[in-house]
Motif scaffolding. Sequence first.
Motif: not given
Length: 554
Positions: A49, A65, A67-68, A129, A132, A135
Amino acid sequence: MTPHNVVEMLKGRGVIDKGLAFDIEQDAVQNGKDIVQVLMSYGIYTNEDEFWAQVAEELGADHFDLENYEPPPSVVALIPAGMARLYGAFPITLDAQGLHVAFTDPLNPQLVEDLRFGLEKTIVPVVARRSQVQSLIEKHYGSGAPSIDEIFGQMGKGLKDGLTAEAEANSAPIVKFVDLVMQQAIKERASDIHFEPFEREFKIRYRVDGALYEMAPPPVHLANSIISRVKVMASMNIAERRIPQDGRIMTTVGGKAVDMRVNSLPTQHGESVVMRVLDRSSINIELDALGMQPYLEDYIVETIHKPNGIFIVTGPTGAGKTTTLYACLRKINTIDSKLLTAEDPVEYELDGVMQVPINEGVGLTFAKALRSFLRQDPDRIMVGEMRDLETAQIAIQASLTGHLVLSTLHTNDAAGAVTRLVDMGVEPFLVSATLEGVLAQRLLRTICKSCRAAYEPSLHILNQLGLSPEDIGGRSFYTGSGCGVCGNSGYKGRKGLYELLDVTDPIRELITSRAPSIVLKQKAIELGMITLREDGLRNIYDGVTTIEEVLKYT
């Protein structure tokens, strides 16, 4: 992200100095490591990060971020799947500023420009990232390569009329298509990419495991534009189409640093271009990973540790000679040895080895480099290829004055290397006095493990191998039936076949008496040499390869 772009950013921000930047870039490029992981291993950052936050600061972009993160379907639909996968781009939000997009390589401004051109929208890059972003792309768009239809049919606009050759080569459809070709080649583990113009078609073929496979051809009228794009990437002159040219492409494909040698050749219907994909992982191969028999490996290790002599690797182009010699150099590359190489060209950089690129255009030939090597106090020397008498004579002189020389020759078998040197004009007694050993090798395809199946070969095939049903004694033979893993070819990967001529005293006597290669080979077999054909039979019996492959290469 290309390591070069990252270290340039960090140098500009004063995070690292020039010396450390060079070390970090070399570590990432030569060993194929992720640049962020390299930076963390050097202690520049304690976590990912921190790095991505600095990238965002450098670009003046927002740092997310993801992530979710679950984007609205309407936003995801703004970028076609093919373009998202090709450019490593994922849409985050759409507002009055434009379409906010996270890239796997945010430091590449060309991606932003190409996406803007293809979508006809304002693109606002954001930073997250890489893992991320990747994905999310795989989750919402899938992980397959984009198709030609996606590139030419879904981008909303095609080539414009009246463009100059350079503008057309740099237009979005052509850029996307060439990127797709390279991406697919890397995915398929291709060693070469062939662009071949004909009167009524334009073929693009990959060489995978030594065999050529054709991909879906683009429209023939795009041939010049596609070839011009490759030449632009390789820093070649796109206006010159009458003479051969050479170039080099260093880029990142799918997050991997890729190095390609490019050659153009004028033909009747346009320029034929071949891109040689240089696999950097091959320079990290150790001798014990080449699949040799233990006795072979032991002999080579013993030979390359001798204080003087000549060790030659022979075989056709693409037989893996350079990989074998690099594995040898890695074995003897110690702090107490000085290693020098003369190569045309230097394909890979080896840490701790002084490598000289041959440039005959300015008079730097193998012979001239070798002559200078002897004044550089080396312990061991590698000559890319013994092409002429002068090079061979200086290599022999180097051996006689206490240097070990490693080199290659283009001959069909190990014994042929001796007669090739004599045919060049080298005195037989000098060959006898300096030559320690000759390793002949081939690379043949191995059977795909996912679809390997036993079968009974025909009598005709056995006769071609010089075998009878009694000779095989009930042994099983295998072939690949073809599956999705191997692209229905039945083969996946390659393996070396080896034939070692150990130059012992009986062989030296024959060399001195100018015995022909067939006599040398027969004597070597009497003394225990395993031929390429015999090594091939061993691989057939072990179920590693097929009869057809052994017949083809031996």
